[in-house]
Design an enzyme around this catalytic site. Sequence first.
Site, PDB file in Angstrom:
ATOM      1  N   LEU A   1      29.568 -22.753  34.228  1.00 50.94           N
ATOM      2  CA  LEU A   1      28.649 -23.201  33.187  1.00 50.94           C
ATOM      3  C   LEU A   1      28.619 -22.286  31.964  1.00 50.94           C
ATOM      4  O   LEU A   1      27.765 -22.443  31.094  1.00 50.94           O
ATOM      5  CB  LEU A   1      27.241 -23.367  33.765  1.00 50.94           C
ATOM      6  N   CYS A   2      29.573 -21.342  31.888  1.00 51.18           N
ATOM      7  CA  CYS A   2      29.671 -20.481  30.701  1.00 51.18           C
ATOM      8  C   CYS A   2      30.264 -21.251  29.532  1.00 51.18           C
ATOM      9  O   CYS A   2      31.176 -22.056  29.705  1.00 51.18           O
ATOM     10  CB  CYS A   2      30.578 -19.281  30.983  1.00 51.18           C
ATOM     11  N   HIS A   3      29.762 -20.959  28.351  1.00 48.36           N
ATOM     12  CA  HIS A   3      30.326 -21.549  27.143  1.00 48.36           C
ATOM     13  C   HIS A   3      31.621 -20.819  26.787  1.00 48.36           C
ATOM     14  O   HIS A   3      31.681 -19.597  26.880  1.00 48.36           O
ATOM     15  CB  HIS A   3      29.339 -21.404  25.974  1.00 48.36           C
TER      16      HIS A   3
ATOM     17  N   MET B   1      28.543 -12.164  30.030  1.00 49.16           N
ATOM     18  CA  MET B   1      29.397 -12.647  31.123  1.00 49.16           C
ATOM     19  C   MET B   1      30.857 -12.252  30.880  1.00 49.16           C
ATOM     20  O   MET B   1      31.587 -11.934  31.816  1.00 49.16           O
ATOM     21  CB  MET B   1      29.267 -14.161  31.298  1.00 49.16           C
ATOM     22  N   GLU B   2      31.279 -12.260  29.621  1.00 49.78           N
ATOM     23  CA  GLU B   2      32.644 -11.846  29.291  1.00 49.78           C
ATOM     24  C   GLU B   2      32.849 -10.362  29.588  1.00 49.78           C
ATOM     25  O   GLU B   2      33.871  -9.966  30.152  1.00 49.78           O
ATOM     26  CB  GLU B   2      32.954 -12.160  27.817  1.00 49.78           C
TER      27      GLU B   2
ATOM     28  N   ASP C   1      43.734  -3.601  43.689  1.00 49.38           N
ATOM     29  CA  ASP C   1      44.974  -4.218  44.150  1.00 49.38           C
ATOM     30  C   ASP C   1      46.159  -3.263  43.991  1.00 49.38           C
ATOM     31  O   ASP C   1      46.999  -3.158  44.875  1.00 49.38           O
ATOM     32  CB  ASP C   1      45.237  -5.507  43.385  1.00 49.38           C
TER      33      ASP C   1
END
Length: 149
Positions: A76-78, A112-113, A127
Amino acid sequence: MKKTFSHLDETGNARMVNVGAKPVQRRRAVASAKLICRPATIRALKKNALPKGDVLTVAQIAGIQAAKRTSDLIPLCHPLPLCHAEVNFKLKRDAIEIRCAAETSAQTGVEMEALTGASVAALTLYDMCKAVDKTMRIEDVHVVEKIKS
């Protein structure tokens, strides 16, 4: 009083928030994460002696790419046009501190980014170092700064 949630419609279904009426503003967010590892892993990293090569450069690029693709990963992120994204590392005796900054001019924030960039950089480091260190763990992922101007 009934509590409303921005990501739910009136029937309780998930929705993307409509930010169309909000003004475009300059926005910046910084997030951090930490990869805890053995001191020997840090020494090998400093000597560029890990089996997978230059892990910091690869993790830096992975974090930047992740920040740019956040809306593909978080439903739901733009999608935001980032004007800047950067990932930096600070090597400690038994940890790598990761910081990701993201900037845009948009109608919604970029935390969020920044969080996605820091998280993916940490996952990439994990990793690329796991062959020599089975004790590693990622912790303390959080927003450090959020600015709107």
